[in-house]
Design an enzyme around this catalytic site. Structure first.
Site, short mmCIF file in Angstrom:
data_model
loop_
_atom_site.label_atom_id
_atom_site.label_comp_id
_atom_site.label_asym_id
_atom_site.label_seq_id
_atom_site.Cartn_x
_atom_site.Cartn_y
_atom_site.Cartn_z
N LYS A 143 62.27 7.26 -41.34
CA LYS A 143 63.17 8.31 -41.84
C LYS A 143 64.59 8.09 -41.35
O LYS A 143 65.55 8.16 -42.13
CB LYS A 143 62.66 9.68 -41.38
N SER A 168 66.15 15.02 -35.71
CA SER A 168 66.98 13.91 -36.20
C SER A 168 67.06 14.03 -37.71
O SER A 168 66.09 13.71 -38.41
CB SER A 168 66.38 12.56 -35.80
N LYS A 209 73.16 9.48 -33.33
CA LYS A 209 71.72 9.22 -33.27
C LYS A 209 71.33 8.09 -34.22
O LYS A 209 70.44 7.29 -33.92
CB LYS A 209 70.94 10.49 -33.62
#
Length: 296
Positions: A246, A102, A178
């Site tokens: 993150k 990701s 995502k």
């Protein structure tokens, strides 16, 4: 007479929690799997299951038609692909990189173009949802970005890993989707944590919330999986708090660039920063329950 193509050989670069689960599933499905990671113990555990240990990402790539990267940041992906002993040293137009990390969409587009320009090797950004448990079952949800040809080619591997594999658009579109997924998950995790604590404060057995609310409007996969886990204070690793931070920071960066107000995701991002500052970063998402007990 119908002939079945043999399953392709796959390299997996990065065998942490997700990369290890992906590797195990590919081995169970019948793929030849070469693995590379700096952590020799993680590699050895997969070798015991039938994987081949590669001395570098380049060596793993040379033995494979597909390369899966499962790493924690764009900088680490870049080093694994373009650094010494990296994927690019063995890259060719006949191979395909599937990045299941990701990372942010701009980095994905930049790295994909760099690899294609240097070697002709395609790149599919294929971030996932479902975590290690769904990976082990071959039931991941994967949102893919890339050319239609590359995304279709990647399906030869994704069929062994996914229950839902969707082409969302050109390179970077998978990573953008995502971010949407992570925004919804982070808000959902916090909602379930608060619901569990509210139930406990009211004398209700919080381990039964998922059963009691099943099928109603408040039901969700997050409630079903994490409600009982949070109620039991079960912090068995499935996904790290700092990894979620993150992704939330990438959401915030995108929103700021677009001047897009996302007030709830902003609050959840700040909560994650507080948890990481308190030392909870490496812990499982369920450990967010520690917010109600002074981070203990």
């Amino acid at each position: 007479m119908t002939t079945t193509l043999p399953l392709p050989a796959v390299a997996v670069v990065g065998v942490g929690i997700m990369g290890s689960a992906i590797s195990q599933r590919l081995l169970e499905a019948g793929h030849r799997v070469a693995v590379y990671d700096r952590d020799a113990e993680k590699v050895a555990a997969l070798v015991a299951l039938g994987a081949h240990a590669a001395a570098s990402a380049a060596e793993a790539t040379a033995a494979s038609a597909f390369v899966i990267t499962s790493l924690n940041s764009a900088a680490i992906v870049e080093a694994a692909v373009f650094g010494p002993g990296g994927v690019a040293e063995a890259a060719s137009a006949e191979r395909l990189l599937i990045d299941m990390s990701s990372i942010d969409p701009p980095s994905t587009r930049r790295l994909a173009q760099r690899l294609r320009d240097a070697s002709g090797m395609g790149w599919v950004d294929a971030p996932l949802s479902g975590g290690a448990p769904k990976a082990l079952l071959g039931r991941l949800t994967v949102m893919a970005g890339g050319s239609a040809e590359d995304v279709a080619q990647a399906q030869r591997v994704m069929d062994s890993l996914c229950a839902n594999y969707t082409h969302m658009g050109p390179t970077g579109a998978g990573q953008t989707t995502k971010l949407v997924n992570q925004l919804l998950c982070a808000i959902g995790f916090q909602a379930v944590a608060e619901a569990v604590r509210l139930a406990e404060a009211g004398g209700v057995d919080a381990t039964r919330l998922s059963e009691a609310l099943a099928g109603g409007r408040a039901d969700s996969q997050i409630l079903q999986e994490f409600g009982p886990k949070m109620a039991r204070r079960d912090y068995t690793p499935t996904g790290r708090i700092d990894n979620m931070l993150k992704d939330l920071e990438a959401v915030q960066a995108f929103a700021q660039g677009a001047r897009l107000p996302l007030p709830v995701s902003g609050l959840v991002s700040e909560l994650h920063r507080a948890w990481v500052a308190a030392g909870l970063g490496p812990e499982d998402t369920a450990a967010t329950m520690k917010q109600f007990s002074g981070y203990r």
